[in-house]
Design a protein around this motif. Structure first.
Motif, PDB file in Angstrom:
ATOM      1  N   THR B  48       0.836  -1.209   0.000  1.00 45.30           N
ATOM      2  CA  THR B  48       0.000   0.000   0.000  1.00 45.30           C
ATOM      3  C   THR B  48       0.870   1.258   0.000  1.00 45.30           C
ATOM      4  N   ASP B 169      -5.884  -0.746  -4.856  1.00 44.73           N
ATOM      5  CA  ASP B 169      -5.392  -1.425  -3.659  1.00 44.73           C
ATOM      6  C   ASP B 169      -6.376  -2.504  -3.249  1.00 44.73           C
ATOM      7  N   GLU B 170      -6.023  -3.729  -3.542  1.00 45.86           N
ATOM      8  CA  GLU B 170      -6.896  -4.879  -3.270  1.00 45.86           C
ATOM      9  C   GLU B 170      -8.336  -4.633  -3.716  1.00 45.86           C
TER      10      GLU B 170
HETATM   11 MG    MG Z   1      -2.231  -2.623   2.122  1.00 45.42          MG
END
Ligand code: MG
Ligand code: ATP
Lengths: 387, 229
Positions: B48, B169-170
C-alpha cells in the motif's frame, strides 16, 4: 455553486442530528429576532434629531401637578422662544379597559410646534372649528379602524364631565401622518381641544399639564430653560424645563439597560448555540474522515476541503437562522393580534435582518473553523488506513 | 513501449514516536505505458505504501518517482493534488464512495475539479457508468448497490476524467468470486481496450493472473519472482 449538492449531502448525512441542531438554531434566532426588534424599537424612540428645538416645561415636582395657563404668555416673552403651546393628559379608554388611548388635550397652536406632524389644511381647519373635534395619528386610526367623521366615545380615567358622566364624545376631524424619524408613539396620539376639555371638565380650572416651548435656535436651549424656570422660582408652581433631548437622554439611560439585558440574554443564548453547533460540526466532520480523504485523493485541494466544511457550517446556521428570524417576523405581529394589542412587538426590521445574517455567518465560521482546519490538515494516507 | 513510471532508489520510512520504521528501501522499478502490473506480498510488506507513493498520495523519504516524465516527488501539496486529479484514478478495497450521493453524482465528483459544464459532467459520468455496465443504476445510492456494483461505480469514478494511470489497492479484497471476476475483467478491458496503465495490489494469485505480470514485495523490497517459486 456546483459544490452545493456536496455540502447539502454532507449536512443531511445524519438527519436527526442536523434537524435537532437546526431546531436550536431556529429557537436562538427566533428569540434574537423578537428581542432585537424590541431593542431597536426602544432605541429609535430616543435617537431622532427631531425635536432638538423644543423644550418641555413641567412642574418641578411631578408631572401630575398642573401649571397655571397664564404662565404661557410669560414664557412667550422670553427671548429665544418662538412659540409656546401646552397640553394636558386626558387618558382615554375606548369601550374596554384594555383599549387604552394615549390622549392629550392640547392648545390651538400645539400642532404647529411639531413640524414632523402632517395634517391636511382642510382637516386642520375642521379641527380648529369644532369644539369637540379631535385629530389622531394614522397608526391609531388604523388600530381601531377610525375614520374622519366618526364620533368616538372615550372614557376618561380621571376627568368626569360637569354632568358627572365620564364618557366624552369626540368628532374625528383629522388623521395625521408623522415623519419616519419622529419620536415613537407620536403616530398613536389622540388630540382634543384643551379649551373644551377645561370647560366641560368638572375639575376644569384653567390649568395645563405641561408647556412645549419651541426655540428660535436649539443652541439657546440651556439659557431659555433657565429663564423659563426663573419665572416661577419661589412660587407654588416651580417648573423644570428640559430639552426634549435631555428628556430622551434620561429616558435612553433606562433603555440602555434594556440593550444590556437583551445583549446579555442573546450572549448567553449564542454562547450555548456555539458550543452545541461546534460539537455537531466536530462530530459530523470526524465521522466523515475517510470521505474527506477520498475527496483529497481525487484531487480536491486542502483549501477547497477547508472551504467545503466552512460552507457546510455557515449553511447550517443560515438555514436555521433565516427560518428563526422569519418565524419572528411572522410571530411578532401575530402575538400583537392575538393579545388584542396588549403586547405590541415591533416587526423585525431590516437592521435586525442584517445583523442576524451577519451573526449567522460569523457563528457559522467560528463553529466550522476547527473542524475545517482539521479537514484541511487531514493526512490522506493515514485517513485512508483508518489511523 | 515507452516508460510511464520510473522509480529509482525509493525509500520510505515513518517515525513513530522515537522509533523510525523503514517501510520501503532501495526500490527500483520501471513500469511501461499500457502495463497491467500486479503487486503481491505478505501483509505489512509495504504494498500500500508503494502504491500510495506511485499515486502521489504520499511523499518518499528518499529516491525519485517520475510519472510520464513528471518528477512527482518534487511537487508540493497543492500541485500534487492537481496532478492527481488529471493523471491518476484510485480504486480502493472498500470502494470509498460518498454514501449520500447517487452513483451518478459519485462518478461526477472528479469532474467538479474541471472546467466542464454541468451538462458535460453529467454526460461524461453517464458514459463512464455505461462503460462499467451500470447505466441503469445511475440514481442508486451506494447502500442500494451490491459490493461488486459499488466497486464498478468506483472504477467509473476513477476513469471519468480519463487518467493514464489507475492504482488499485486490493480491489477485489472484499468481493465474492463472481463479483471479483467481473471487476478484474473490467480492469483488464480498460487496460487492453483503453490503454490504461494499471498497478494493482492483491493478495489473490487468481486476481494476479489477470495482470500482464506480477511483482513481489517482501519486507519493503522488491524480490525476484523466482525466490517464491
Ligand atoms: Mg495494504
Ligand atoms: N503512516 C504510518 N505510520 C507508521 N507506520 C506505517 C505507516 N504506514 C504504514 N506503516 C507501516 O508500514 C508497513 C507497511 O504497511 P503497508 O500498509 O504498506 O503494508 P501492506 O503491504 O499494504 O500490508 P497489507 O497487505 O496488510 O495491506 C506496516 O508495518 C505498517 O505498520
Amino acid at each position: 455553486m456546483k459544490y452545493l449538492h456536496l455540502i447539502w449531502a454532507a449536512l443531511f448525512r445524519r438527519k436527526t442530528r442536523t434537524v435537532l441542531t437546526l431546531v436550536s438554531i431556529i429557537a436562538a434566532f427566533l428569540l434574537f429576532g423578537m428581542l432585537d426588534a424590541v431593542r431597536t424599537a426602544f432605541d429609535s424612540g430616543s435617537q431622532g434629531i427631531v425635536g432638538v428645538d423644543r423644550l418641555v416645561t413641567s412642574s418641578r415636582y411631578s408631572i401630575i401637578q398642573p401649571l397655571p395657563e397664564s404662565l404661557g404668555a410669560r414664557i412667550a416673552t422670553i427671548p429665544g422662544v418662538r412659540d409656546v403651546g401646552h397640553a394636558n393628559w386626558f387618558g382615554g379608554i375606548y369601550q374596554d379597559p384594555k383599549n387604552f388611548v394615549f390622549s392629550y388635550a392640547v392648545s390651538p397652536n400645539y400642532l404647529d410646534l411639531y413640524p414632523e406632524i402632517h395634517l391636511s389644511a382642510e382637516q386642520r381647519k375642521a379641527f380648529d372649528g369644532n369644539r369637540t373635534g379631535a385629530v389622531i395619528g394614522d397608526k391609531l386610526a388604523q388600530k381601531y379602524g377610525w375614520k374622519v367623521g366618526d364620533k368616538i366615545p372615550l372614557q376618561s380615567t380621571i376627568f368626569p364631565l360637569k354632568n358627572g358622566s365620564k364618557t366624552w364624545t369626540f368628532d374625528i376631524e383629522g388623521i395625521y401622518t408623522v415623519d419616519k424619524d419622529a419620536a415613537n408613539g407620536l403616530d398613536q396620539l389622540f388630540m382634543l381641544h384643551w379649551k373644551y376639555f377645561d370647560e366641560a371638565n368638572a375639575f376644569g380650572n384653567g390649568t395645563v399639564g405641561w408647556y412645549v416651548d419651541r426655540l428660535t435656535d436649539p443652541a439657546l436651549g440651556d439659557r431659555v430653560a433657565h429663564a423659563i424656570d426663573a419665572l416661577s422660582a419661589n412660587s407654588d408652581h416651580e417648573t423644570k424645563t428640559q430639552t426634549e433631548q435631555a428628556f430622551s437622554a434620561s429616558f435612553a439611560k433606562q433603555l440602555g439597560d434594556i440593550g444590556l439585558i437583551v445583549g446579555s440574554i442573546m450572549g448567553a443564548v449564542f454562547f450555548t448555540l456555539i458550543l452545541l453547533t461546534a460539537n455537531t460540526m466536530a462530530q459530523a466532520v470526524r465521522e466523515r474522515t475517510s470521505e474527506l480523504a477520498v475527496l483529497k485523493t481525487i484531487g480536491f485541494s486542502s483549501r477547497s476541503v477547508l472551504a467545503l466544511v466552512l460552507a457546510e457550517s455557515v449553511l447550517l446556521l443560515l438555514i436555521g437562522g433565516v427560518i428563526g428570524l422569519g418565524l419572528a417576523a411572522v410571530l411578532a405581529p401575530a402575538i400583537g393580534k392575538g393579545s388584542g394589542g396588549m403586547i405590541n412587538l415591533p416587526p423585525v426590521g431590516a437592521g435586525s435582518w442584517a445583523m442576524g445574517v451577519g451573526l449567522m455567518v460569523l457563528i457559522g465560521l467560528v463553529v466550522g473553523a476547527l473542524p475545517a482546519w482539521r479537514a484541511m490538515r487531514l493526512n490522506i494516507v493515514d485517513a485512508l488506513a483508518g489511523r | 513501449m515507452a516508460t510511464l513510471i520510473d522509480i529509482q532508489n525509493l525509500a520510505k520510512s515513518y517515525t513513530r514516536g522515537k522509533q523510525k520504521v523503514e517501510v520501503l528501501h532501495h526500490v527500483d522499478l520501471t513500469i511501461a505505458e499500457g502495463d497491467f502490473l500486479a503487486l503481491m506480498g505478505p501483509s505489512g510488506s509495504g504494498k500500500t505504501t508503494l502504491l500510495n507513493l506511485i499515486g502521489g498520495l504520499d511523499a518518499p523519504s528518499a529516491g525519485s518517482i517520475s510519472v510520464g516524465g513528471q518528477r512527482i516527488d518534487q511537487l508540493g501539496g497543492g500541485a500534487l493534488a492537481k496532478w492527481r486529479a488529471s493523471n491518476v484514478g484510485f480504486i480502493f478495497q472498500f470502494y470509498n464512495l460518498m454514501p449520500m450521493l447517487s452513483a451518478q453524482r459519485n462518478v461526477e465528483l472528479p469532474l467538479l475539479l474541471t472546467k466542464l459544464s454541468a451538462a458535460q459532467r453529467k454526460k461524461n459520468a453517464s458514459i463512464a457508468l455505461q462503460l462499467v455496465g451500470l447505466a441503469d443504476r445511475a440514481s442508486h445510492k451506494p447502500s442500494e448497490l451490491s459490493g461488486g456494483q459499488q466497486q464498478r461505480v468506483a472504477i467509473a469514478r476513477a476513469i471519468v476524467s480519463d487518467p493514464a494511470l489507475l492504482v488499485c489497492d486490493e480491489p477485489t479484497g472484499d468481493l465474492d468470486r463472481q463479483s471479483a471476476e467481473d471487476v478484474l475483467g473490467l480492469l483488464q478491458q480498460l487496460n487492453r481496450d483503453h490503454g490504461k496503465t494499471i498497478v494493482m495490489v492483491t493478495h489473490d494469485p487468481k486476481a494476479a493472473e489477470y495482470a500482464s505480470h506480477t511483482l513481489h514485495l517482501d519486507k519493503g523490497a522488491l524480490v525476484e519472482q523466482g525466490a517464491f517459486a
